[in-house]
Design a protein around this motif. Structure first.
Motif, mmCIF file in Angstrom:
data_model
loop_
_atom_site.group_PDB
_atom_site.id
_atom_site.type_symbol
_atom_site.label_atom_id
_atom_site.label_comp_id
_atom_site.label_asym_id
_atom_site.label_seq_id
_atom_site.Cartn_x
_atom_site.Cartn_y
_atom_site.Cartn_z
ATOM 1 N N HIS A 65 -3.828 -9.201 -3.846
ATOM 2 C CA HIS A 65 -3.903 -10.095 -2.701
ATOM 3 C C HIS A 65 -4.451 -11.446 -3.137
ATOM 4 O O HIS A 65 -4.484 -12.378 -2.365
ATOM 5 N N THR A 85 0.839 -1.196 0.000
ATOM 6 C CA THR A 85 0.000 0.000 0.000
ATOM 7 C C THR A 85 0.876 1.249 0.000
ATOM 8 O O THR A 85 0.584 2.232 -0.694
ATOM 9 N N ASP A 131 -4.753 -0.480 -5.555
ATOM 10 C CA ASP A 131 -4.335 -1.223 -4.367
ATOM 11 C C ASP A 131 -5.409 -2.250 -4.039
ATOM 12 O O ASP A 131 -6.340 -1.971 -3.299
HETATM 13 MG MG LIG Z 1 -2.228 -2.925 1.837
#
Ligand SMILES: [Mg+2]
Ligand SMILES: Nc1ncnc2c1ncn2[C@@H]1O[C@H](COP(=O)(O)OP(=O)(O)O)[C@@H](O)[C@H]1O
Length: 637
Positions: A552, A393, A520
């Motif tokens: 992710h 991030t 992100d």
């Molecule tokens: Mg993050």
């Protein structure tokens, strides 16, 4: 239960603190000055009444001239009327300057807070900012349009009145002044205690505001965990400390009020005894004695009010101190003096040995971003992969200068981003975050948020951009909202699900039409099927747009041309997904941990590299692309 209050020692600088409001008050100073003059005139009328009384007692009352008595009584009534009229005029005169300065100060704070970098907001409680922009500004307004005007005019009235006392009888006036001296001692004691208390109290109300803000924001979590009563307890503790401090302030003021009310009366009593003795010896006329006491009585009001006015002054001072603590914070992320005009770039984004550490990081620890070098070519999509807390991030915040790098540099089309104007930089780079914040506005306004260039959000051009962005982000659900794209969403409107909000945030980034998209993990809240649809639509956008995408989920990784692995603050490996799977053990382990956290249902089984890969392909519906990757691999071998 009253807690003991520790008063911090304060530097003596009341005037310097208060003078800082001047730049905001400049235009209104003449009117405030006029207010003070009018206030002094009204005191002049009040002080003229004893003069008239003296003339009455020593003149017509002695000679028995009835006509003159009526005349003088009429004059006293007229003076009273004039005093009232000027008090009214003073109030009217100072009304607008106070509110105007208030508005200017509020706007300046808001503007400054908006301007300050993310790192400032990381370290400041929102309640503290809120209370400074609200309560403290109100305190300053109240002081400017009432406290300051009355303090100045009352002090002048007292000085004038004491001078008049001296003309009646220097001896009596001297005694009056001497017996009033103890007021100074109590006044200075009050100053010491109250100004410290005022500051602590205002800080405390800032904490109370933070409590309220946090619990309103986190209301769902508080409710769902049944922790409402704990939040209430925390709020109550803070609020009752605020109450205790207010009581403490009140009693400090009451103590001063006691002395300010009583000492002048004591002085008057001493003068009365002396005055009657002087009059009996013929050294003072009855009229003069009468006028002396009438004047002293006129002064009692201004003297008694000094305590309250000082309290207002100290509150305004700590209010201004608190306001300027925010205003003195400088924005380090600004346009450099020499800004290179934006070139019609293709959007190459290069990190050159970039370092970043938070200002509050303990010395001795390594930089959070510890020298990353990454070359993202125009039109290329680079995925950024790393374990939680590895700084992904943070990396996404750097190209748009939400934080400035602390070492190395980032180049957009070959130009250091610090040499590009912020406005142009942030037009050329658009971002979407996992935590999708939307504003209380229509869907249309939210999605077109980044398009400052569109004059009319309802024009056909704007409509086309809107429709395309909604299509790509798979946000077609907005057409089913009660008023379609004109439905108000956000805090004051319709609540959307996390996945819906993420899709709108993505649409917002796409609608901005940037050269570089920084995402992100913007799809984390989507179900697998929707995510796959968004991804295949995104693919078309990403074909021409340079993109840095934090992933992710393995399925998001599949979207990228190349993948960069972030570990220990550095880029551990770069290459295609297939290359990294083949060559990098740490990439394999990160990817398999990502697969473990993936929400797609799966049976427990031994995770091997190929099962992971299979899973990714299944969950993302990207079989064709996977086949292509495999073929690339074969060609490479
Ligand atoms: Mg993050
Ligand atoms: N204001 C801050 N001051 C100090 N450390 C911070 C601050 N903000 C975040 N961090 C730390 O930076 C690290 C990286 O965070 P982040 O970039 O969000 O990682 P990721 O997105 O990879 O999970 C975390 O360990 C976090 O605790």
């Amino acid at each position: 239960m009253t807690q003991p209050v520790v008063i911090p020692s304060r530097e003596p600088g009341v005037f310097r603190s208060l003078a800082r409001v001047l730049p905001y008050a400049k235009a209104d100073l003449p009117r405030l000055g006029l207010g003070i003059v009018i206030a002094i005139i009204s005191s002049g009328f009040a002080l003229a009444i004893p003069l008239t009384l003296e003339a009455l007692v020593d003149g017509p009352l002695q000679t028995g001239n009835i006509a003159l008595i009526w005349g003088t009584a009429g004059l006293v009534a007229l003076l009273g009327l004039m005093e009232a009229l000027f008090v009214y005029l003073r109030r009217v005169t100072v009304l607008t300057p106070g509110t105007r300065i208030d508005a200017k100060l509020r706007a300046a704070i808001y503007n400054h807070v908006q301007d300050l970098p993310v790192s400032f907001h990381d370290s400041w409680q929102s309640g503290q900012l809120l209370s400074r922009a609200q309560t403290d500004v109100s305190l300053v307004r109240r002081w400017l349009s009432f406290g300051m005007v009355m303090l100045v005019s009352n002090v002048i009235t007292i000085v004038l009145g004491v001078a008049i006392l001296f003309t009646w009888s220097p001896l009596l006036a001297g005694v009056f002044l001497l017996s009033s001296l103890p007021m100074l001692i109590f006044g200075s004691r009050f100053r010491q205690r109250f100004s410290g208390l005022a500051r602590i109290t205002q800080d405390q109300w800032g904490d109370v505001a933070t409590s309220v803000e946090e619990s309103v924001h986190g209301i769902r979590i508080l409710k769902s965990f049944g922790r409402g009563s704990d939040a209430l307890a925390r709020f109550t503790t803070r609020a009752s400390r605020g109450r205790d401090l207010e009581v403490e302030k009140g009693s400090t003021l009451a103590t001063l009020g006691f002395w300010l009310g009583w000492i002048p009366d004591f002085a008057l009593a001493s003068c009365l005894a002396l005055g009657i003795w002087l009059a009996s010896r013929g050294e003072l006329t009855t009229g003069e004695l009468f006028a002396f006491f009438a004047t002293a009585a006129v002064l009692a009001g201004p003297i008694a009010s000094i305590g309250y006015l000082l309290a207002l002054t100290f509150e305004a001072r700590s209010g201004l101190d608190r306001i300027f603590e925010v205003m003195d914070e400088t924005n380090t992320i600004v346009d450099s003096g020499e800004v290179i005009p934006p070139a019609a770039g293709k959007g190459s984004l290069v990190f050159e040995v970039v370092h970043f550490r938070h200002a509050d990081t303990e010395p001795g620890t390594r930089d959070l971003i510890d020298g990353i070098t990454l070359d993202i070519r125009p039109g290329e999509t680079m995925a950024l992969v790393g374990v939680t807390g590895s700084g992904k991030t943070t990396v996404t915040a750097l190209p748009g200068r939400l934080y400035d790098v602390t070492g190395g540099r980032i180049l957009l089309d070959g130009v250091d981003i610090r040499d590009i104007s912020l406005e142009s930089l942030r037009t050329r780079i658009a971002m979407a975050f996992e935590d999708a914040t939307l504003f209380s506005a229509s869907v249309r306004d939210n999605v077109l948020f980044g398009r400052h260039d569109l004059m009319d959000p309802e024009s056909p051009d704007a409509q086309a951009i809107l429709t395309q962005a909604i299509d790509v982000a798979e946000a077609g659900f907005v057409y089913d909202l009660p008023e379609g794209v004109d439905t108000i969403i956000g805090e004051q409107g319709l609540s959307l699900s996390g996945g819906q909000r993420q899709r709108l945030a993505l649409a917002r980034a796409i609608a901005a039409g940037p050269e570089v998209l920084v995402l992100d993990d913007p799809l984390s809240a989507l179900d697998v099927a929707t995510e796959a649809r968004v991804e295949s639509a995104l693919r078309k956008v990403l074909a021409t747009t340079t993109a840095l995408v934090v992933a992710h989920r393995p399925s998001t990784v599949m979207l990228a041309d190349r993948v960069a692995l972030l570990e220990d603050g550095k880029i551990g490996a770069v290459g295609t997904h297939a290359e990294l799977l083949a060559t990098s053990p740490s990439y394999r382990s990160v990817i398999s941990s990502l697969a473990d956290t993936d929400q797609s249902p799966r049976e427990d089984r031994e995770v091997t590299d190929s099962t992971v890969e299979l899973e990714i392909i299944e969950s993302s519906g990207l079989e064709d692309d996977a086949r292509l990757i495999r073929r690339d691999d074969e060609v490479a071998q």
